[in-house]
Write a protein that holds these residues in place. Structure first.
Motif, PDB file in Angstrom:
ATOM      1  N   LEU A   1      -9.983 -39.645  22.625  1.00 38.80           N
ATOM      2  CA  LEU A   1      -8.406 -39.775  22.565  1.00 38.80           C
ATOM      3  C   LEU A   1      -8.265 -38.801  23.809  1.00 38.80           C
ATOM      4  CD1 LEU A   1      -7.364 -38.986  18.994  1.00 38.80           C
ATOM      5  CD2 LEU A   1      -6.923 -41.022  20.414  1.00 38.80           C
ATOM      6  N   GLY A   2      -9.169 -38.213  24.321  1.00 36.67           N
ATOM      7  CA  GLY A   2      -8.961 -37.326  25.457  1.00 36.67           C
ATOM      8  C   GLY A   2      -8.197 -35.973  25.217  1.00 36.67           C
ATOM      9  N   GLY A   3      -8.463 -35.441  23.933  1.00 35.43           N
ATOM     10  CA  GLY A   3      -8.127 -34.253  23.514  1.00 35.43           C
ATOM     11  C   GLY A   3      -8.869 -33.296  23.091  1.00 35.43           C
ATOM     12  N   GLU A   4      -8.613 -32.432  21.980  1.00 33.26           N
ATOM     13  CA  GLU A   4      -9.478 -31.223  21.510  1.00 33.26           C
ATOM     14  C   GLU A   4      -9.969 -31.582  20.191  1.00 33.26           C
ATOM     15  OE1 GLU A   4     -10.400 -28.552  23.410  1.00 33.26           O
ATOM     16  OE2 GLU A   4      -9.306 -29.462  25.142  1.00 33.26           O
ATOM     17  N   ALA A   5     -11.438 -31.243  19.937  1.00 32.48           N
ATOM     18  CA  ALA A   5     -11.805 -31.433  18.554  1.00 32.48           C
ATOM     19  C   ALA A   5     -11.221 -30.691  17.561  1.00 32.48           C
ATOM     20  CB  ALA A   5     -13.348 -30.999  18.600  1.00 32.48           C
TER      21      ALA A   5
ATOM     22  N   LEU B   1      -5.996 -42.996  17.183  1.00 33.03           N
ATOM     23  CA  LEU B   1      -7.175 -43.955  17.307  1.00 33.03           C
ATOM     24  C   LEU B   1      -7.026 -45.259  17.022  1.00 33.03           C
ATOM     25  CD1 LEU B   1      -9.898 -41.642  16.346  1.00 33.03           C
ATOM     26  CD2 LEU B   1      -9.733 -42.433  18.538  1.00 33.03           C
ATOM     27  N   ALA B   2      -6.419 -45.659  15.656  1.00 37.53           N
ATOM     28  CA  ALA B   2      -6.036 -47.112  15.443  1.00 37.53           C
ATOM     29  C   ALA B   2      -4.917 -47.445  16.031  1.00 37.53           C
ATOM     30  CB  ALA B   2      -5.688 -47.008  13.941  1.00 37.53           C
ATOM     31  N   GLU B   3      -3.963 -46.915  16.877  1.00 40.96           N
ATOM     32  CA  GLU B   3      -3.143 -47.574  17.461  1.00 40.96           C
ATOM     33  C   GLU B   3      -3.587 -47.856  19.252  1.00 40.96           C
ATOM     34  OE1 GLU B   3       0.393 -44.791  17.413  1.00 40.96           O
ATOM     35  OE2 GLU B   3       0.902 -46.211  15.559  1.00 40.96           O
ATOM     36  N   ARG B   4      -4.663 -46.841  19.401  1.00 35.87           N
ATOM     37  CA  ARG B   4      -5.177 -47.076  20.737  1.00 35.87           C
ATOM     38  C   ARG B   4      -6.007 -48.112  20.803  1.00 35.87           C
ATOM     39  NH1 ARG B   4      -7.044 -42.374  24.767  1.00 35.87           N
ATOM     40  NH2 ARG B   4      -4.978 -41.818  23.992  1.00 35.87           N
ATOM     41  N   PHE B   5      -6.644 -48.511  19.765  1.00 35.62           N
ATOM     42  CA  PHE B   5      -7.688 -49.500  19.547  1.00 35.62           C
ATOM     43  C   PHE B   5      -7.454 -50.457  18.440  1.00 35.62           C
ATOM     44  CE2 PHE B   5     -10.292 -45.637  20.949  1.00 35.62           C
ATOM     45  CZ  PHE B   5     -10.430 -45.875  22.330  1.00 35.62           C
ATOM     46  N   PRO B   6      -6.320 -51.455  18.726  1.00 35.45           N
ATOM     47  CA  PRO B   6      -5.872 -52.187  17.636  1.00 35.45           C
ATOM     48  C   PRO B   6      -7.084 -53.171  17.295  1.00 35.45           C
ATOM     49  CG  PRO B   6      -4.764 -52.383  19.897  1.00 35.45           C
ATOM     50  CD  PRO B   6      -5.939 -51.566  20.256  1.00 35.45           C
ATOM     51  N   LYS B   7      -7.044 -53.376  15.851  1.00 32.74           N
ATOM     52  CA  LYS B   7      -8.004 -53.994  14.992  1.00 32.74           C
ATOM     53  C   LYS B   7      -9.171 -53.386  14.968  1.00 32.74           C
ATOM     54  CE  LYS B   7      -5.735 -58.557  15.590  1.00 32.74           C
ATOM     55  NZ  LYS B   7      -5.998 -59.968  16.236  1.00 32.74           N
TER      56      LYS B   7
ATOM     57  N   ALA C   1      -8.303 -45.487   9.160  1.00 27.50           N
ATOM     58  CA  ALA C   1      -7.196 -46.081   9.616  1.00 27.50           C
ATOM     59  C   ALA C   1      -7.578 -47.528  10.200  1.00 27.50           C
ATOM     60  CB  ALA C   1      -6.282 -45.322  10.491  1.00 27.50           C
ATOM     61  N   TRP C   2      -6.495 -48.171  10.583  1.00 30.61           N
ATOM     62  CA  TRP C   2      -6.787 -49.578  10.856  1.00 30.61           C
ATOM     63  C   TRP C   2      -5.327 -50.143  11.169  1.00 30.61           C
ATOM     64  CZ3 TRP C   2      -6.978 -54.487   7.640  1.00 30.61           C
ATOM     65  CH2 TRP C   2      -7.542 -55.263   8.196  1.00 30.61           C
ATOM     66  N   LYS C   3      -5.305 -50.759  12.496  1.00 31.10           N
ATOM     67  CA  LYS C   3      -4.123 -51.303  12.836  1.00 31.10           C
ATOM     68  C   LYS C   3      -4.481 -52.759  12.943  1.00 31.10           C
ATOM     69  CE  LYS C   3      -0.264 -51.758  15.892  1.00 31.10           C
ATOM     70  NZ  LYS C   3       0.620 -51.101  16.763  1.00 31.10           N
TER      71      LYS C   3
ATOM     72  N   GLY D   1       1.425 -53.441  10.969  1.00 33.08           N
ATOM     73  CA  GLY D   1       1.517 -52.227  10.187  1.00 33.08           C
ATOM     74  C   GLY D   1       0.214 -51.420  10.440  1.00 33.08           C
ATOM     75  N   LEU D   2       0.041 -50.417   9.827  1.00 30.23           N
ATOM     76  CA  LEU D   2      -1.119 -49.357   9.891  1.00 30.23           C
ATOM     77  C   LEU D   2      -1.670 -49.245   8.598  1.00 30.23           C
ATOM     78  CD1 LEU D   2      -2.324 -48.333  12.674  1.00 30.23           C
ATOM     79  CD2 LEU D   2      -1.027 -46.030  12.070  1.00 30.23           C
ATOM     80  N   GLU D   3      -2.690 -49.377   8.513  1.00 31.01           N
ATOM     81  CA  GLU D   3      -3.337 -49.316   7.068  1.00 31.01           C
ATOM     82  C   GLU D   3      -4.035 -47.812   7.064  1.00 31.01           C
ATOM     83  OE1 GLU D   3      -4.054 -51.507   4.212  1.00 31.01           O
ATOM     84  OE2 GLU D   3      -4.155 -53.391   5.007  1.00 31.01           O
ATOM     85  N   PHE D   4      -4.236 -47.026   6.011  1.00 26.81           N
ATOM     86  CA  PHE D   4      -4.666 -45.804   6.038  1.00 26.81           C
ATOM     87  C   PHE D   4      -5.481 -45.594   4.677  1.00 26.81           C
ATOM     88  CE2 PHE D   4      -1.686 -44.113   8.896  1.00 26.81           C
ATOM     89  CZ  PHE D   4      -2.366 -43.032   9.550  1.00 26.81           C
ATOM     90  N   ALA D   5      -6.531 -44.705   4.731  1.00 24.39           N
ATOM     91  CA  ALA D   5      -7.269 -44.672   3.581  1.00 24.39           C
ATOM     92  C   ALA D   5      -7.956 -43.114   3.678  1.00 24.39           C
ATOM     93  CB  ALA D   5      -8.215 -45.602   3.184  1.00 24.39           C
ATOM     94  N   VAL D   6      -7.951 -42.532   2.592  1.00 22.27           N
ATOM     95  CA  VAL D   6      -8.546 -41.174   2.566  1.00 22.27           C
ATOM     96  C   VAL D   6      -9.637 -40.996   1.814  1.00 22.27           C
ATOM     97  CG1 VAL D   6      -8.201 -38.749   2.174  1.00 22.27           C
ATOM     98  CG2 VAL D   6      -6.469 -40.065   3.295  1.00 22.27           C
ATOM     99  N   ASN D   7     -10.895 -40.799   1.995  1.00 16.51           N
ATOM    100  CA  ASN D   7     -12.038 -40.715   1.006  1.00 16.51           C
ATOM    101  C   ASN D   7     -11.988 -39.613  -0.211  1.00 16.51           C
ATOM    102  OD1 ASN D   7     -14.439 -41.607  -0.128  1.00 16.51           O
ATOM    103  ND2 ASN D   7     -15.738 -40.419   1.066  1.00 16.51           N
ATOM    104  N   THR D   8     -12.424 -39.921  -1.195  1.00 16.11           N
ATOM    105  CA  THR D   8     -12.536 -38.916  -2.503  1.00 16.11           C
ATOM    106  C   THR D   8     -13.873 -38.528  -2.444  1.00 16.11           C
ATOM    107  OG1 THR D   8     -12.583 -40.640  -4.117  1.00 16.11           O
ATOM    108  CG2 THR D   8     -10.280 -39.799  -3.171  1.00 16.11           C
TER     109      THR D   8
END
Lengths: 276, 276, 276, 276
Positions: free
Chosen positions: A152-156, A170-176, A189-191, A195-202
């Protein structure tokens, strides 16, 4: 976002018909390795085997002595040239584990096969992910916060503080491209289209914070794609199983190969409905 | 066809007298290996050890680094020339596992020893099987549907759809050769004299659909022949034990060497009458 | 002859004082190995470790790649010349395992150290055993019937038919050398002074009839001598423990390294009085 | 002196927050190895992994073939020159294991990184320990009585007879260096400022008297320092856990790598308050 539940994940498990054979249940190509990291591609191969791949071929620089599982197929290479992987038979790939400075060439060689691919570790570079987007080849990326920041060009630190935001970016920068942002918890996440799909692991726990667990995950997700799951399903199920395995075995001092070796039992428990 | 039952299979188990020694319970020669497939002959050797061979010698191209069991004897070769195997002491052989383009030469070198032989993998070529028929050397062939189709000049799909027919065709084409057509279930056929014998295995499961399980089977059948069983008995018992081992351990993600390692316990259970 | 009983054998177990350290509990030199037999010296080393040696040094031809336990010390040699073993620190040795045509030179190099030594496998040649007798260096020989026949100039069949007679003949031919004639059962004999001592082992089973179990035994007996037991005691206890380990783990298909790995538990059971 | 108690030791265990990752829980550098001792640095690496290091890098002479865990990072070196370790990322180091005549150069190369360091085995030379004192780099030394005598210019017997005295002498000679004098029991001493701290370990047993257990300990203590513990705490907790692991698994014939592999379970038991 979707919270990954045992029931939903169990429903994704690929079945295995009575006439299954090693060529029909998913063949995986693992591409990586470098003098400093001779274990990383091996751990990815082990992850793929343990997640049910029928065949696992490992492509690596020929000068390395990889201590591969007896069950893997070797594909030693003089260089990661364009035709280096011609003739490899696989339905999915994982690339980058332990590849170091060779990751770029390795990822390009794999891209030429046009297989659904997990990009991990040293292959997590913007231009490589963009190449998958451009070519329309299905991809899963599995960065930890530091690698996400590089993409992303940002900070960890910023990524770790706001993982959902980072996964979205990331999902928006790299579609599909399916994004697996590793952490506690891991966020996906996934575009797909609009729309954008999101999931969080448990599943998963801090004992898994050690070298090589990410290599195993890359092999697991690749094996699930090779078995026929779409990337979004393979990524969610792979992340879930990987963490479940860690929860069942995980103590501080766990080695990554043990995580892989615990996968079949974790999968069987999920399949039998024993996981809550 | 005969359905393989625990009772009938238990009756075939070779006994081991009180004065047994490593030279009296069966010595196996494993011949194979190639740069891409360094694990296949190792898995066959492991299968032979686990099935009770007293000694296992592995002949392979000298440039390979095989990660053999400590208990195996190495026979590295400069080439598969005619005299390459002179001096090897064995009562049975398995050839072809991981041999790739060297399978032809390897199988001819083994044939010169005139031992009961399992022809597997890359050694499953019509001219090689015919050579065994012509020379009157006992042989077991262990094709999967794709290899069976290659032997018959047909299609893998057709073989898989009609395994009994394909096994019969193979048995008729190669008289006196025991045919083990791997699948779900595995079918065996053998044209001894006038009539045709048939058997269908009752053990095994789709979790065994992964690379290397066939290599293990080749070693198992060779070990049982080396222990003194006729090829038809060795093939039936070997296939049965191999599947039993898979049923006792088998989960998706099983590695082939684990299948081999589970054999002694499976055999002991069969011997004690605990298998139903 | 004496029948080896759990009670008598437990009484021989060397104690381990509170201030024991790796240099005080017995250091073993293993000498062997050859291109065909790269596992034999490794199995002997493993046997020595598992029988409680504090340090195990393995001397072997430098061109071999031995897959030694992480805990062993390597002593690769350009040749088995006279001074090749200078500087090795050990209280006992085992020589011959997998040495093939190099056994003669290896045994002579070991003899120069004047340590209590187990002569096994290819070192079981009359002139070598005689050299130990002549030099007055304590020795244990561990032939199977074929090797015993070679030492006696007779036939393996005759040895196996009359093991007590053969052991007696060996003990008389090689005074003061402890004879371990392997078989079902294993018989021990030793001409100490005027009289002849005899013992018959009561442990072990035919599942142990496989390659490498003898290599393990050689290492076990050497470790017990290094721990301070006289050769006759080390040989009796070593044979007993080795067979006990086989009885606790032994199934057809057992691998020799598993026999070694089961030794600590067998020893602990014997020490706790749980063996009858 | 302080007797190490389960309660006090449990209180030292480094926690692992939910957002832990492999780079945040401690990275260890292991430096050692030599032709005769290819297992020693591997055992130290294993000790570090098992004690919870997130990453373990092993620096060793490039001509050796180290059988490293798949999870370790390799750093093969042409020589132990000044810049040889530039770029290695670690928070603590262990040096000397199996280094033989190269220990001096290895220890100097490590010193240049100015990391808290365990000096073990061949690195236990007065001038090297003094260099750490002089440079003000935190150090733990782990001599057995023979090595302690070499550091003090005395006799091993005298050290073993009066371990508290020897530990005191070492602590006074090397101010601020934590002294771990291995034995039955292991004694620790440390001159922090004016006073002298003493501790006596309460775990461990004579079955641990075998080659390689010390290498494991060096890796364990380094991992605990890398996790953020001060040297005195890391040494006490490391010695305690190492002995606890030996008490839970220890039988005569134990191999050092098994001691390492038992660490996670021992640590978990301590954490759960199950150790008394």
């Amino acid at each position: 976002p979707e919270l990954l539940t045992p029931r939903a994940m169990a429903a994704l498990l690929p079945g295995r018909p009575g006439d299954a054979h090693k060529g029909s249940v998913g063949r995986v190509l693992v591409a990586g390795g470098h003098a400093a990291y001779t274990g990383a591609p091996v751990l990815a191969a082990l992850g793929a085997h343990r997640a049910g791949a029928g065949l696992v071929t490992v492509a690596y620089p020929a000068e390395l002595r990889l201590n591969l599982p007896l069950e893997s197929v070797r594909h030693p290479l003089e260089s990661w040239s364009a035709g280096a992987l011609a003739g490899v038979r696989a339905e999915a790939a994982a690339v980058g584990m332990g590849a170091g400075p060779l990751a770029h060439a390795a990822a390009e060689a794999v891209l030429a096969l046009r297989l659904p691919t997990v990009l991990d570790a040293d292959a997590l570079r913007p231009e490589l992910v963009q190449a998958y987007v451009r070519e329309g080849v299905p991809a899963v990326i599995t960065p930890h916060p530091g690698e996400a920041a590089r993409l992303l060009g940002g900070e960890a630190g910023a990524v770790a503080a706001e993982p959902l935001e980072a996964a979205r970016a990331l999902a928006e920068r790299f579609p599909k491209v399916v994004v697996v942002l590793k952490g506690g918890p891991t966020v996906l996440a996934w575009k797909a289209g609009e729309g954008l799909e999101f999931a969080v692991n448990t599943t998963g726990n801090p004992a898994m914070a050690s070298g090589g667990t990410g290599d195993v995950l890359a092999g697991v997700v690749a094996a699930l794609m090779a078995a026929g799951l779409p990337p979004w399903d393979a990524a969610r199920l792979g992340v879930y199983l990987h963490g479940l395995s860690g929860d069942r075995r995980g103590r501080v001092g766990l080695l990554a190969h043990e995580l892989a070796d615990a996968l079949p039992e974790a999968r069987a428990a999920l399949e039998r409905g024993e996981v809550r």
